[in-house]
Scaffold this active site. Structure first.
Site, PDB file in Angstrom:
ATOM      1  N   THR A 205      21.468  -7.424  16.626  1.00 24.56           N
ATOM      2  CA  THR A 205      19.998  -8.448  16.558  1.00 24.56           C
ATOM      3  C   THR A 205      19.418  -7.940  17.463  1.00 24.56           C
ATOM      4  O   THR A 205      17.646  -8.300  17.513  1.00 24.56           O
ATOM      5  CB  THR A 205      21.499  -9.927  17.279  1.00 24.56           C
ATOM      6  OG1 THR A 205      21.958 -10.145  16.659  1.00 24.56           O
ATOM      7  CG2 THR A 205      20.159 -11.130  17.623  1.00 24.56           C
TER       8      THR A 205
ATOM      9  N   ARG B  95      33.653  -5.658  23.312  1.00 20.47           N
ATOM     10  CA  ARG B  95      34.248  -7.074  23.243  1.00 20.47           C
ATOM     11  C   ARG B  95      34.154  -7.734  24.089  1.00 20.47           C
ATOM     12  O   ARG B  95      34.568  -8.762  24.412  1.00 20.47           O
ATOM     13  CB  ARG B  95      36.160  -6.625  23.632  1.00 20.47           C
ATOM     14  CG  ARG B  95      37.023  -6.043  21.610  1.00 20.47           C
ATOM     15  CD  ARG B  95      38.664  -6.159  22.420  1.00 20.47           C
ATOM     16  NE  ARG B  95      38.597  -5.654  20.600  1.00 20.47           N
ATOM     17  CZ  ARG B  95      39.614  -6.267  21.014  1.00 20.47           C
ATOM     18  NH1 ARG B  95      40.703  -6.564  21.924  1.00 20.47           N
ATOM     19  NH2 ARG B  95      40.724  -5.573  19.502  1.00 20.47           N
ATOM     20  N   VAL B  96      33.625  -7.572  25.209  1.00 24.50           N
ATOM     21  CA  VAL B  96      32.873  -8.255  26.338  1.00 24.50           C
ATOM     22  C   VAL B  96      31.679  -8.390  26.552  1.00 24.50           C
ATOM     23  O   VAL B  96      31.182  -6.674  27.340  1.00 24.50           O
ATOM     24  CB  VAL B  96      33.851  -8.046  27.778  1.00 24.50           C
ATOM     25  CG1 VAL B  96      33.138  -9.211  29.078  1.00 24.50           C
ATOM     26  CG2 VAL B  96      35.006  -8.346  27.248  1.00 24.50           C
TER      27      VAL B  96
ATOM     28  N   THR C 230      28.737 -10.889  26.158  1.00 26.63           N
ATOM     29  CA  THR C 230      28.222 -12.866  26.611  1.00 26.63           C
ATOM     30  C   THR C 230      28.816 -13.086  27.291  1.00 26.63           C
ATOM     31  O   THR C 230      28.907 -14.820  27.915  1.00 26.63           O
ATOM     32  CB  THR C 230      27.960 -13.202  25.209  1.00 26.63           C
ATOM     33  OG1 THR C 230      28.951 -13.965  24.333  1.00 26.63           O
ATOM     34  CG2 THR C 230      26.469 -12.430  24.335  1.00 26.63           C
TER      35      THR C 230
ATOM     36  N   ILE D  33      34.530 -13.366  19.751  1.00 26.86           N
ATOM     37  CA  ILE D  33      35.371 -14.529  20.516  1.00 26.86           C
ATOM     38  C   ILE D  33      33.927 -15.027  21.652  1.00 26.86           C
ATOM     39  O   ILE D  33      34.015 -16.489  21.703  1.00 26.86           O
ATOM     40  CB  ILE D  33      36.013 -13.541  21.614  1.00 26.86           C
ATOM     41  CG1 ILE D  33      37.433 -13.328  20.882  1.00 26.86           C
ATOM     42  CG2 ILE D  33      36.585 -14.347  23.017  1.00 26.86           C
ATOM     43  CD1 ILE D  33      38.293 -14.613  19.817  1.00 26.86           C
TER      44      ILE D  33
ATOM     45  N   LYS E  35      28.520 -28.608  23.790  1.00 27.68           N
ATOM     46  CA  LYS E  35      28.931 -29.641  24.412  1.00 27.68           C
ATOM     47  C   LYS E  35      27.582 -30.159  25.117  1.00 27.68           C
ATOM     48  O   LYS E  35      27.506 -31.622  25.490  1.00 27.68           O
ATOM     49  CB  LYS E  35      29.825 -28.513  25.403  1.00 27.68           C
ATOM     50  CG  LYS E  35      29.983 -29.737  27.186  1.00 27.68           C
ATOM     51  CD  LYS E  35      31.920 -29.484  27.145  1.00 27.68           C
ATOM     52  CE  LYS E  35      32.068 -30.217  28.513  1.00 27.68           C
ATOM     53  NZ  LYS E  35      32.856 -29.763  28.758  1.00 27.68           N
TER      54      LYS E  35
ATOM     55  N   ARG F 248      28.588 -38.325  -8.266  1.00 28.44           N
ATOM     56  CA  ARG F 248      28.085 -39.635  -8.715  1.00 28.44           C
ATOM     57  C   ARG F 248      28.829 -40.492  -7.910  1.00 28.44           C
ATOM     58  O   ARG F 248      28.505 -41.387  -7.543  1.00 28.44           O
ATOM     59  CB  ARG F 248      28.106 -39.428  -9.686  1.00 28.44           C
ATOM     60  CG  ARG F 248      26.965 -38.743 -10.103  1.00 28.44           C
ATOM     61  CD  ARG F 248      26.078 -38.798 -11.676  1.00 28.44           C
ATOM     62  NE  ARG F 248      26.001 -40.743 -11.941  1.00 28.44           N
ATOM     63  CZ  ARG F 248      26.286 -40.726 -12.895  1.00 28.44           C
ATOM     64  NH1 ARG F 248      27.182 -40.386 -13.882  1.00 28.44           N
ATOM     65  NH2 ARG F 248      25.701 -42.111 -13.580  1.00 28.44           N
TER      66      ARG F 248
ATOM     67  N   HIS G 196      43.175 -37.437 -19.403  1.00 27.44           N
ATOM     68  CA  HIS G 196      43.847 -37.730 -18.173  1.00 27.44           C
ATOM     69  C   HIS G 196      45.350 -36.576 -17.060  1.00 27.44           C
ATOM     70  O   HIS G 196      46.096 -37.635 -17.376  1.00 27.44           O
ATOM     71  CB  HIS G 196      44.139 -39.508 -18.697  1.00 27.44           C
ATOM     72  CG  HIS G 196      43.143 -39.818 -19.283  1.00 27.44           C
ATOM     73  ND1 HIS G 196      42.084 -40.871 -18.279  1.00 27.44           N
ATOM     74  CD2 HIS G 196      42.947 -40.577 -20.246  1.00 27.44           C
ATOM     75  CE1 HIS G 196      41.159 -41.453 -19.687  1.00 27.44           C
ATOM     76  NE2 HIS G 196      41.601 -41.941 -20.548  1.00 27.44           N
TER      77      HIS G 196
ATOM     78  N   ARG H  17      62.969 -42.338 -19.627  1.00 28.20           N
ATOM     79  CA  ARG H  17      62.414 -41.010 -21.225  1.00 28.20           C
ATOM     80  C   ARG H  17      63.073 -41.723 -21.548  1.00 28.20           C
ATOM     81  O   ARG H  17      62.034 -40.745 -22.764  1.00 28.20           O
ATOM     82  CB  ARG H  17      64.428 -39.942 -20.305  1.00 28.20           C
ATOM     83  CG  ARG H  17      63.906 -39.072 -20.662  1.00 28.20           C
ATOM     84  CD  ARG H  17      64.720 -37.416 -19.784  1.00 28.20           C
ATOM     85  NE  ARG H  17      64.225 -37.252 -18.734  1.00 28.20           N
ATOM     86  CZ  ARG H  17      63.448 -36.602 -18.048  1.00 28.20           C
ATOM     87  NH1 ARG H  17      62.887 -36.641 -18.802  1.00 28.20           N
ATOM     88  NH2 ARG H  17      63.067 -36.705 -16.683  1.00 28.20           N
TER      89      ARG H  17
END
Length: 510
Positions: free
Chosen positions: A35, A62-63, A65, A125, A136, A211, A273, A434
């Protein structure tokens, strides 16, 4: 203090226009990996996250942020003086906008040759953690997970976005991360071969609002699994006609499930049906449809037809003369489309006819819960059948019995199917006993029942159904067996020269 926006996306659709808009609004841009590279190539003044955290990316990314300088900036409440004081003491700047979408886990596991290692490396992750932190704290942070929202977000930020808008974005984030986690959970259920796990989590993506549901006063929508493979109404391409209704989808799915029973020969199924009103197989798809139509030319009106071969010109000419809601097939020839699209209201659906072997569960809602079971993929061959009468079925009768057995599997219980020569003649569905189901099937078959075969989805508790079958002229019967009074029905068959075979497998369908 300058406002700050964190951007870290897997899907880079419209990323640059968004970042340009944020830059114009005075946001400092911080970013990661690919990015960051995209933003810098576009000439935007973006900073690497490591410049903020003073901690380089490690463990192959993997680490990167997962750091207090990021999450404190996301979670700090702006109206809480102690939070702001703690940020200032540690020289942490708040983050006001978060734009994140996640590693492509769904797309990864959808690949035919995906390895477990590839799947695991595509479990995000840091992304979900940032999203959940920002969501949050939606009162102070604008969090964006969907590129479709970029334009609205820029407009809102330019006019001091409302809490209500940020709350909507946060709700979308929690749905998104729940969806993501559910896909991962289900993947691990699959690779560990877990049976009946302690919690059952499914996730679906919206296809369309409907609908209404079964009736006009019921609200409804259509959702599909995250990565649908093979034959499926959710996977179908609609070539013509108005939108599907709730009942259309139910009936279309029933028709598709039945036609998938027949892959070796051209087959046609007509459904009303959710029960078959006519099934036929033939040398050509046109011949198969003619048999399905003639099986019940009254009930097929307004019905759904599924075909397991391409719809050609000859078949299209047959279909166009009947009022049908839907035609489902693996493909339609150009000439067939030309013929059928003249009919304004007919819906034409194209779907693969390969069974998705991974689709192993059937889920039904009940008040306050769900019932989960394996799909009824049970089949029998001639070698599985047990002849219990004095007379064994002829080779032709055996073929007809197996055909009828495939159909009765998909008829609502109590179920009876009368068939002859690769064609259903009478279908008795959903009766409370039946004998009643058989009476409907015999009435529908009429004189054609003479010399035909009969399939029952479950055993005969008494010989009365066999007695009526003999009166109708039935020559052979296929049923699961297992009643304490099986011998009574066997004796009744022997009395009338009827051949009977047992499958040892029932097909209740509630």
């Amino acid at each position: 203090m300058k406002k700050r926006a964190l951007l870290s996306v897997s899907d880079k659709s419209n990323l640059v226009p968004l970042a340009e808009g944020l830059d114009r609004l005075g946001y400092e841009l911080i970013s990661t990996g690919g990015t960051l590279k995209t933003l810098k190539e576009a000439g935007l003044p973006a900073k690497a996250v490591s410049e903020i955290t003073h901690f380089d990316e490690i463990l192959d990314g993997r680490v990167k942020t997962l750091h207090p300088f990021i999450h404190a900036g996301l979670l700090a409440r702006r109206d809480e003086e102690s939070h702001i004081q703690q940020l200032e003491e540690r020289n942490i700047a708040p983050i006001d906008v978060v734009v994140v979408n996640l590693y492509p886990f769904k797309e990864t596991i959808a690949k035919p040759e995906v390895t477990e290692e590839d799947a695991i490396e595509n479990i995000d992750i840091g992304g979900p953690t940032m999203l959940r932190s920002a969501a949050k704290n939606f009162r102070d942070v604008t969090v964006v997970v969907d590129p479709d929202d970029y334009e609205a977000v820029l407009e809102q930020l330019g006019n001091d976005s409302s809490i209500a808008f940020r709350k909507q974005l946060a709700a979308k984030v929690f749905r998104h991360t729940a969806n993501y986690d559910a896909m991962i959970a289900n993947y691990f259920v699959e690779i560990t071969d877990e049976q009946d796990p302690e919690t059952f989590t499914q996730t679906f993506e919206k296809v369309q609002s409907l609908r209404y549901g079964e009736n006009p006063h019921q609200q409804a929508a259509f959702y599909k699994e995250g990565h649908v493979k093979g034959a499926s109404i959710a996977n179908a391409k609609q070539l013509h006609g108005k939108e599907l209704s709730y009942n259309n989808i139910q009936d279309a799915n029933a028709a598709l499930e039945i036609v998938l029973e027949f892959d070796e020969q051209p087959a046609a199924v007509a459904v009303k049906h959710m029960n078959p009103c006519g099934v036929g197989i033939g040398e050509t798809i046109a011949a198969a449809f003619e048999k399905a139509y003639q099986a019940d030319p009254v009930s097929i009106f307004g019905g759904i037809v599924a075909l397991n071969r391409e719809v050609d010109e000859a078949t299209a000419n047959q279909l166009k003369d009947i009022f049908l809601e839907i035609v489902i097939a693996p493909s339609f020839s150009d000439k067939a489309l030309e013929i059928l699209t003249v009919k304004k209201n007919i819906r034409l659906l194209e779907t693969p006819m390969e069974i998705n072997e991974a689709d192993t569960q059937k889920v039904v809602s009940v008040l306050g819960g769900l019932l989960v079971q394996g799909r009824d993929n049970g089949t029998v061959t001639a070698d599985d059948l047990k002849v219990v009468t004095d007379r064994a079925p002829s080779e032709a009768e055996l073929k007809e019995l197996l055909f009828a057995w495939k159909v009765v599997k998909h008829v609502k219980s109590n179920a009876i199917v009368v068939a002859k020569a690769d064609q259903t003649l009478g279908v008795g569905a959903g009766q409370m006993n039946r004998v009643g189901a058989a009476a409907i099937a015999f009435e529908q078959a009429g004189e054609k029942a003479d010399g035909a075969v009969l399939a029952s989805d479950a055993f005969f508790p008494m010989p009365d159904t066999v007695e009526n079958a003999a009166k109708a002229g039935i020559k052979a019967i296929i049923q699961p067996g297992g009643s304490k009074r099986d011998q009574d029905s066997i004796d009744e068959c022997n009395k009338h020269g009827i051949a009977m075979v047992l499958t040892g497998m029932r097909h209740f369908k509630h």
